[in-house]
Design a protein around this motif. Structure first.
Motif, PDB file in Angstrom:
ATOM      1  N   HIS A  35      20.925  19.085 -33.923  1.00  0.00           N
ATOM      2  CA  HIS A  35      21.609  19.597 -32.734  1.00  0.00           C
ATOM      3  C   HIS A  35      21.151  21.020 -32.412  1.00  0.00           C
ATOM      4  CE1 HIS A  35      24.661  16.537 -31.710  1.00  0.00           C
ATOM      5  NE2 HIS A  35      24.692  16.265 -33.014  1.00  0.00           N
ATOM      6  N   LEU A  36      21.031  21.845 -33.429  1.00  0.00           N
ATOM      7  CA  LEU A  36      20.633  23.234 -33.229  1.00  0.00           C
ATOM      8  C   LEU A  36      19.211  23.330 -32.686  1.00  0.00           C
ATOM      9  CD1 LEU A  36      21.540  26.166 -33.622  1.00  0.00           C
ATOM     10  CD2 LEU A  36      20.629  26.061 -35.948  1.00  0.00           C
ATOM     11  N   ALA A 155      26.175  24.029 -30.968  1.00  0.00           N
ATOM     12  CA  ALA A 155      24.773  24.181 -30.592  1.00  0.00           C
ATOM     13  C   ALA A 155      24.639  24.938 -29.274  1.00  0.00           C
ATOM     14  CB  ALA A 155      24.111  22.812 -30.486  1.00  0.00           C
TER      15      ALA A 155
END
Length: 271
Positions: A35-36, A155
C-alpha cells in the motif's frame, strides 16, 4: 552480481523526481509496504529494500557475524535476509546510486506508540535514515479489530506527509513517527501533533510447560495498554486521530547534563 544494473543507474540519473526509499520490518511482501509503495509512487521514484521475512521488534540491530544476501524481486524491489536497519544501510551505501531524498518505513501492521519505539524495527528504519542525515518517517497502523481496513488511509496520509517533508524538510537527526487508527477515512477525526506517550505492557512474560514437562517462555504477554497522558501519541491514536510525533536521534538529556556537572565527583581533578 550486484543488484545494481546499468539500466537501473541510468534511469535514476535521468529522473528529476524525488528518490524515496521504502522499507519495513514486516517483510517485503507485507500488505502495508505494498500500500505504501503504491501511494508514494505518486510522489516520487520509489525503491523498496526490505527484509525477506518477518523482523518485527528487531529494534536497531544490524547483522555483523554473517554475510547478507540481496535478491531482486521486481523492478526497484529488493529483499534482504537481514534486519530493517541492514536494509537501509545496504540501500544507501550500496544499492542506490545516490542518497534518497526521503526514507519511509511501514506501513506496520500494529502500533508503535510510547515505549514501542525502542523495540520497533519500523521506527528503526526511519531512525537509521535520520542518523545518515536523510529526512525520514515511520508509519504504523493501530490495530483495533479493523483487520487492515486502515491501510489505504495510512498510505494516503503518508503520501501527503511525504510531499510536505520534501517541500519543507526536517531538522537533521529528527524523524517523524506516525500512527494511524485502523479504521475507515470517515471515522478519522483528523491528524494531531503529539509527544511520545507511555505504554503499559502488563504481564510481558508468559510461562508455559511443553509436553515433556519443560518450562519455556514467550515474550509478549497481554495486549499492551497505555497511560492517560493528554496530547500523547497513545491518547491520540486510540481516540481515532492520526498521531504524528517528532523523535530525536540524539537522546542526551540537556537538563540532566547540566545537573551532572554540579556533582562533586565531576568537579576538580581526579587521579
Amino acid at each position: 552480481m550486484s543488484p545494481k544494473t546499468k539500466s537501473h543507474s541510468a534511469r535514476m540519473k535521468k529522473s528529476p523526481r524525488p528518490l524515496i526509499l521504502v522499507s519495513n520490518d514486516d517483510g517485503v511482501r507485507a500488505d502495508g509496504i505494498i500500500h505504501l509503495q503504491r501511494a508514494l509512487r505518486r510522489v516520487g521514484h520509489v525503491v523498496v529494500v526490505a527484509p525477506d521475512g518477518q523482523r518485527s521488534a528487531a529494534s536497531h540491530s544490524i547483522t555483523l557475524h554473517r554475510p547478507l544476501r540481496v535478491k531482486k524481486m521486481d523492478t526497484d524491489v529488493y529483499a534482504v535476509d537481514g534486519t530493517p536497519t541492514d536494509c537501509v544501510m545496504l540501500a544507501v551505501h550500496e544499492l542506490l546510486d545516490r542518497h534518497p531524498d526521503l526514507v519511509v518505513s511501514g506501513i506496520n501492521h500494529g502500533p508503535n506508540l510510547g515505549d514501542d519505539v525502542h523495540y520497533s524495527g519500523t521506527v528503526s528504519v526511519a531512525m537509521e535514515g535520520a542518523i545518515i542525515g536523510i529526512p525520514a518517517v515511520a508509519v504504523s497502523l493501530v490495530s483495533n479489530g479493523g483487520g487492515g481496513v486502515g491501510f489505504p488511509v495510512a498510505a494516503r496520509f503518508a503520501a501527503k506527509l511525504a510531499r510536505q517533508i520534501l517541500a519543507s524538510g526536517l531538522p537533521r537527526g529528527v524523524l517523524l513517527n506516525v500512527n494511524v487508527p485502523d479504521t475507515s477515512a470517515s471515522q478519522i477525526k483528523g491528524a494531531v501533533v503529539t509527544h511520545q506517550g507511555k505504554r503499559d505492557y502488563g504481564d510481558i512474560i508468559v510461562e508455559k510447560v511443553d509436553p515433556k514437562g519443560r518450562i519455556y517462555y514467550w515474550i509478549g504477554g497481554d495486549e499492551a495498554g497505555f497511560e492517560d497522558r493528554p496530547h500523547s501519541d497513545c491518547n491520540a491514536a486510540f481516540s481515532d486521530h492520526i498521531s504524528v510525533t517528532p523523535l530525536r536521534v540524539n537522546m542526551t538529556d540537556a537538563k540532566m547534563l547540566e545537573e551532572l556537572k554540579t556533582w562533586k565527583m565531576f568537579q576538580g581533578r581526579h587521579s
